[in-house]
Scaffold this active site. Structure first.
Site, mmCIF file in Angstrom:
data_model
loop_
_atom_site.group_PDB
_atom_site.id
_atom_site.type_symbol
_atom_site.label_atom_id
_atom_site.label_comp_id
_atom_site.label_asym_id
_atom_site.label_seq_id
_atom_site.Cartn_x
_atom_site.Cartn_y
_atom_site.Cartn_z
ATOM 1 N N SER A 30 1.049 -1.319 0.041
ATOM 2 C CA SER A 30 -0.147 0.119 0.263
ATOM 3 C C SER A 30 0.486 1.320 0.076
ATOM 4 O O SER A 30 0.435 2.402 0.125
ATOM 5 C CB SER A 30 -1.210 -0.196 1.052
ATOM 6 N N GLU A 31 2.073 1.131 -0.012
ATOM 7 C CA GLU A 31 3.331 2.421 -0.310
ATOM 8 C C GLU A 31 2.603 3.167 -0.413
ATOM 9 O O GLU A 31 3.096 4.608 -0.781
ATOM 10 C CB GLU A 31 4.788 1.835 0.075
#
Length: 270
Positions: free
Chosen positions: A140-141
């Site tokens: 999800s970065e």
């Protein structure tokens, strides 16, 4: 079974050892076992204990609650306006991932559930990863405007370039079946089979000689980088050393005498 060895109850990572297997448990379900400074400190302590403890032959890394690890504790990553700040997650996370990756003792990740971002880095660092088929995963970065930098060191050694680009660049959620297909997981099983599957792997690992396991873990990673000629030369030398080693001779004797090798833990009473 020995448990917690006098550590204060507020520790965010628990430990126990039974039959040569040390279980290290992330125990901060209120924030989905996020990688806070406290949890990272506790995890590093627990890993160093397991690596130093002679009775430990195999390490199992797991968690409590529905999430294995949600990644960095984002509350700790906020920067005050105008303030200098070093992201706390960088303080010990690289050392922790290196401890797992370089561990001479096999490390099995028993995912109790979903993993995100930095949590997937832990999964990728382990030698084996077993998850319930209901688990999901996401890098999800990029959707937060940050980069999966540290975890890429382990993750990119597990995933092929196409799969890595697909999921690290998009942040898309994928299921356990897909995680197995692309090499992130060893197995995805029904939740009711999780413990039996983990026990199957740890039981097999306990039958291997400690030195042989450590050396085999190394060659799995290093031999593909060697030329065929150099690989054959180095591996012939290693093979000769191991057959004549004390551990190798004990293993051969045990096989010939139809008895357990001396390194196999005796069953615990009761």
């Amino acid at each position: 079974m020995k448990s917690d060895g006098g550590w204060p109850v507020e520790r965010l990572v628990r430990r126990e050892v039974s039959g040569g297997v040390a279980t290290i448990t992330l125990d901060s379900p209120r924030n989905r076992n996020a990688l806070s400074v406290r949890l990272l400190g506790d995890l590093e302590d627990r890993l160093n204990w397991a690596l130093a403890e002679e009775s430990v032959r195999v390490i199992v890394l797991t968690g409590t609650g529905p999430v294995f690890c949600a990644g960095a504790d984002l509350k700790e990553q906020r920067v005050a306006p105008g303030g200098a700040h070093e992201a706390p997650v960088t303080a010990s996370f690289p050392e922790i991932m290196s401890l797992i990756w370089e561990s001479p003792k096999p490390v099995v990740c028993r995912l109790n559930g979903t993993a995100r971002a930095g949590g997937i880095g832990l999964v990728a660092a382990c030698d084996f990863a077993i998850a319930p088929d209901s688990a999901s995963f996401a890098f999800s970065e990029v959707r937060l405007g940050v980069v999966p930098a540290m975890i890429s060191v382990t993750v990119l050694r597990r995933l092929g370039p196409r799969a890595a680009a697909e999921y690290l660049l998009t942040g898309e959620t994928f299921d356990a079946a897909r995680a197995t297909e692309i090499g992130l997981l060893t197995r995805a099983v029904p939740e009711e089979e999780l413990d039996a599957t983990v026990a199957h792997y740890t039981g097999m690992l306990l039958r291997g000689g400690p030195e042989a396991l450590a050396l085999t873990k190394q060659l799995v990673r290093t031999v593909p980088e060697l030329s065929v000629e150099e690989g054959m030369r180095q591996m012939a030398e290693l093979s000769a050393r191991r057959f004549t080693s004390a551990e190798g001779q004990e293993g051969i004797a045990a096989f010939m005498e139809k008895r357990p090798a001396s390194w196999i833990p005796a069953p615990e009473a009761g």
